[in-house]
Design a protein around this motif. Structure first.
Motif, PDB file in Angstrom:
ATOM      1  N   GLU A  26      22.631-100.787  37.794  1.00 47.09           N
ATOM      2  CA  GLU A  26      23.479 -99.784  37.161  1.00 47.09           C
ATOM      3  C   GLU A  26      23.290 -98.377  37.703  1.00 47.09           C
ATOM      4  OE1 GLU A  26      25.881-100.826  35.541  1.00 47.09           O
ATOM      5  OE2 GLU A  26      25.197-102.838  35.026  1.00 47.09           O
ATOM      6  N   TRP A  27      22.256 -98.161  38.531  1.00 47.55           N
ATOM      7  CA  TRP A  27      22.078 -96.845  39.134  1.00 47.55           C
ATOM      8  C   TRP A  27      22.492 -96.810  40.597  1.00 47.55           C
ATOM      9  CZ3 TRP A  27      16.866 -94.660  37.008  1.00 47.55           C
ATOM     10  CH2 TRP A  27      17.130 -93.593  36.151  1.00 47.55           C
ATOM     11  N   PRO A  31      26.939 -99.744  40.474  1.00 40.93           N
ATOM     12  CA  PRO A  31      27.234 -99.165  39.163  1.00 40.93           C
ATOM     13  C   PRO A  31      28.737 -99.194  38.871  1.00 40.93           C
ATOM     14  CG  PRO A  31      26.783 -97.429  40.744  1.00 40.93           C
ATOM     15  CD  PRO A  31      26.520 -98.737  41.441  1.00 40.93           C
ATOM     16  N   LEU A  32      29.070 -99.132  37.598  1.00 47.59           N
ATOM     17  CA  LEU A  32      30.480 -99.104  37.218  1.00 47.59           C
ATOM     18  C   LEU A  32      31.168 -97.834  37.714  1.00 47.59           C
ATOM     19  CD1 LEU A  32      30.391-100.492  33.564  1.00 47.59           C
ATOM     20  CD2 LEU A  32      31.194-101.633  35.632  1.00 47.59           C
ATOM     21  N   ARG A  33      30.423 -96.724  37.716  1.00 46.91           N
ATOM     22  CA  ARG A  33      30.933 -95.445  38.223  1.00 46.91           C
ATOM     23  C   ARG A  33      30.004 -94.968  39.334  1.00 46.91           C
ATOM     24  NH1 ARG A  33      31.484 -94.386  32.464  1.00 46.91           N
ATOM     25  NH2 ARG A  33      33.688 -94.502  31.971  1.00 46.91           N
ATOM     26  N   GLY A  36      26.030 -93.905  39.087  1.00 46.87           N
ATOM     27  CA  GLY A  36      25.344 -94.583  37.992  1.00 46.87           C
ATOM     28  C   GLY A  36      26.125 -94.508  36.695  1.00 46.87           C
ATOM     29  N   SER A  37      25.723 -95.318  35.742  1.00 42.50           N
ATOM     30  CA  SER A  37      26.385 -95.328  34.448  1.00 42.50           C
ATOM     31  C   SER A  37      25.352 -95.469  33.347  1.00 42.50           C
ATOM     32  CB  SER A  37      27.396 -96.483  34.375  1.00 42.50           C
ATOM     33  OG  SER A  37      26.728 -97.714  34.295  1.00 42.50           O
ATOM     34  N   LEU A  38      25.800 -95.249  32.122  1.00 45.79           N
ATOM     35  CA  LEU A  38      24.896 -95.370  30.985  1.00 45.79           C
ATOM     36  C   LEU A  38      24.484 -96.813  30.717  1.00 45.79           C
ATOM     37  CD1 LEU A  38      26.225 -92.758  28.417  1.00 45.79           C
ATOM     38  CD2 LEU A  38      24.138 -92.689  29.774  1.00 45.79           C
ATOM     39  N   LEU A  39      25.089 -97.754  31.407  1.00 48.99           N
ATOM     40  CA  LEU A  39      24.655 -99.147  31.250  1.00 48.99           C
ATOM     41  C   LEU A  39      23.218 -99.352  31.723  1.00 48.99           C
ATOM     42  CD1 LEU A  39      27.696-101.439  32.073  1.00 48.99           C
ATOM     43  CD2 LEU A  39      26.391-101.311  29.977  1.00 48.99           C
ATOM     44  N   ARG A  78      30.089-111.126  33.533  1.00 47.46           N
ATOM     45  CA  ARG A  78      30.293-110.248  34.692  1.00 47.46           C
ATOM     46  C   ARG A  78      30.292-111.030  35.999  1.00 47.46           C
ATOM     47  NH1 ARG A  78      27.181-104.622  34.150  1.00 47.46           N
ATOM     48  NH2 ARG A  78      28.501-104.198  35.955  1.00 47.46           N
ATOM     49  N   ASP A  82      33.542-109.776  37.598  1.00 47.14           N
ATOM     50  CA  ASP A  82      33.324-108.766  38.641  1.00 47.14           C
ATOM     51  C   ASP A  82      33.538-109.377  40.022  1.00 47.14           C
ATOM     52  OD1 ASP A  82      32.690-107.102  36.579  1.00 47.14           O
ATOM     53  OD2 ASP A  82      30.606-106.773  37.163  1.00 47.14           O
ATOM     54  N   SER A  86      28.417-106.842  42.631  1.00 51.55           N
ATOM     55  CA  SER A  86      28.218-106.823  41.178  1.00 51.55           C
ATOM     56  C   SER A  86      28.231-108.245  40.610  1.00 51.55           C
ATOM     57  CB  SER A  86      29.296-105.978  40.502  1.00 51.55           C
ATOM     58  OG  SER A  86      29.049-105.903  39.115  1.00 51.55           O
TER      59      SER A  86
END
Length: 134
Positions: A26-27, A31-33, A36-39, A78, A82, A86
C-alpha cells in the motif's frame, strides 16, 4: 523440533511477512493512489497480534486465526478484481493467510483436545462420586 513449536514459528514468521507485505503493497509496490494510501493502516491489526503470536499465547493465536480470515477475503477479492502486480500481491496475501490459519490451528488444536479430555474426565469423576449424605 516439536510440531507445535514449528507451527507457532511458521505462524509468527508468516504474520511478519503479512505485515511487511501490507505496508509495502500500500505504500510502494501497488498503492491505490500514487504515493501510497491509507490502506497501509490495515497492517495495524496484524501488528497488534504480533507480540502474542510471537510469545505463543493461546488466546492471541485463537483471535488472530479469526482475524486473518479478513485478510484472506481481501486477498481473494482483490486477486480477482485487480490487475497486474496488485493482483499478484493479493494472491500472495491470500496464500500467507491460509498458511497462518493452518499453522495456528495446528498449534491450538492439541491444547483444545487436552482441555476437552480434561473436561470429560472431570465430568466423569463428578458423576461417579456418591451423593453426599442427607
Amino acid at each position: 523440533m516439536h510440531p507445535k513449536t514449528a507451527a507457532a514459528l511458521v505462524a509468527a514468521f508468516t504474520l511478519v511477512a503479512m505485515i511487511v507485505l501490507a505496508v509495502a503493497w500500500e505504500w510502494w509496490l501497488a498503492p491505490l493512489r500514487p504515493g501510497g494510501s491509507l490502506l497501509v493502516l490495515k497492517a495495524l491489526p496484524l501488528l497488534s497480534a504480533l507480540p502474542g503470536v510471537w510469545r505463543r499465547r493461546l488466546y492471541t493465536m485463537q483471535w488472530a486465526s479469526m482475524l486473518i480470515l479478513l485478510y484472506f477475503a481481501e486477498g481473494v477479492v482483490r486477486g480477482w478484481s485487480d490487475h497486474g502486480s496488485s493482483a499478484r500481491l493479493a494472491w500472495l496475501q491470500a496464500a500467507l493467510a491460509v498458511i497462518f490459519f493452518a499453522c495456528t490451528l495446528a498449534y491450538v488444536g492439541p491444547f483444545k483436545r487436552a482441555a476437552r479430555l480434561a473436561a470429560k474426565r472431570a465430568a466423569k469423576q463428578t458423576s461417579s462420586e456418591p451423593p453426599p449424605p442427607a
